[in-house]
Design an enzyme around this catalytic site. Structure first.
Site, PDB file in Angstrom:
ATOM      1  N   HIS A  63       0.712  -1.045   0.104  1.00 14.20           N
ATOM      2  CA  HIS A  63      -0.050  -0.203  -0.194  1.00 14.20           C
ATOM      3  C   HIS A  63       0.707   1.326   0.163  1.00 14.20           C
ATOM      4  O   HIS A  63       2.074   1.117   0.357  1.00 14.20           O
ATOM      5  CB  HIS A  63      -0.982   0.236   1.323  1.00 14.20           C
ATOM      6  CG  HIS A  63      -0.248   0.171   2.383  1.00 14.20           C
ATOM      7  ND1 HIS A  63       0.289   1.532   3.000  1.00 14.20           N
ATOM      8  CD2 HIS A  63       0.104  -1.123   3.440  1.00 14.20           C
ATOM      9  CE1 HIS A  63       0.637   0.819   4.230  1.00 14.20           C
ATOM     10  NE2 HIS A  63       0.915  -0.260   4.459  1.00 14.20           N
ATOM     11  N   GLU A 122      -2.241  -7.375   7.403  1.00 11.94           N
ATOM     12  CA  GLU A 122      -1.073  -6.963   7.868  1.00 11.94           C
ATOM     13  C   GLU A 122      -0.787  -8.125   9.030  1.00 11.94           C
ATOM     14  O   GLU A 122      -1.743  -8.414   9.714  1.00 11.94           O
ATOM     15  CB  GLU A 122      -0.704  -5.489   8.183  1.00 11.94           C
ATOM     16  CG  GLU A 122       0.884  -5.458   9.052  1.00 11.94           C
ATOM     17  CD  GLU A 122       1.856  -5.691   8.037  1.00 11.94           C
ATOM     18  OE1 GLU A 122       2.075  -6.971   7.645  1.00 11.94           O
ATOM     19  OE2 GLU A 122       2.667  -4.914   7.486  1.00 11.94           O
TER      20      GLU A 122
END
Length: 208
Positions: free
Chosen positions: A11, A84
């Site tokens: 990201h 994550e």
């Protein structure tokens, strides 16, 4: 022979990245202005690719990083396996010197092969890898999706690259990452190969 092409990106930048605040899977932060520029540059460089599917984690910063592709109407699927790693009680806090020592101690354990270790309340690489395997199995069960874009997170990206390429999780740190970096992989039906490693050419000022 049919080859599945995988474009794997991290990201874009968030204010938490800049401020040194731990995000992990429990902080659903947004891209900052720099992150939106990174996403725009990646889109400009790769919008010509005919992606069959866009995969993201459940977290906002991955969605915003591929928004240009979603606006084209490309099929999109979220998967918790792409989230994550959980950093437990450290999430949402700025690492102090004392906590930094604990963090690096855990990293050292991971490098020594102790990948069941975790920060307090957090997730171990072994646990993260287990949920990633569900996504990998899903990805490989869809041969009709020949070209896919996957947006995820730094530590999780390191772990999934280890799994795809057959490395032990203790080697995670071999795979560097930066905001909106690209790894491009090919899958032949039996093995993955890396075609592009830590590619950031699209982030150059001339990319737009």
């Amino acid at each position: 022979m049919s080859v599945k092409k995988i474009y794997l990106i991290r990201h874009g930048q968030t204010d938490f990245n800049v401020r040194g605040i731990v995000q992990g899977s429990g902080v659903d932060s947004a891209l900052n202005e720099a992150g939106r520029r990174q996403a725009a540059r990646f889109f400009a460089a790769y919008r010509h690719i005919a992606f069959d599917k866009v995969y993201t984690s459940l977290l906002r910063r991955t969605h915003e990083s591929v928004q240009g592709f979603l606006d084209l109407g490309l099929p999109h699927e979220q998967h918790p396996g792409l989230n994550e790693i959980s950093w437990g009680v450290r999430e949402g806090t700025r690492i102090t010197a004392e906590e930094d020592e604990e963090y690096h101690s855990v990293l050292q354990q991971w490098r020594a092969g102790q990948t069941s270790a975790r920060l307090e309340g957090g997730e171990s690489p072994d646990e993260m890898a287990a949920r990633q395997r569900a996504f990998i199995e899903l990805l490989l069960s869809r041969p009709e999706e020949q070209t896919v874009l996957i947006c995820m997170h730094g530590r999780a990206m390191r772990a999934i690259l280890c799994q795809l390429l057959g490395y032990p999780l203790s080697q995670m740190d071999s795979f560097e990452h930066h905001n909106l970096c690209l790894y491009q992989l090919d899958y032949t039906g039996s093995m993955f190969t890396v075609r592009s490693f830590l590619d950031m050419r699209h982030l150059q000022e001339t990319a737009l």
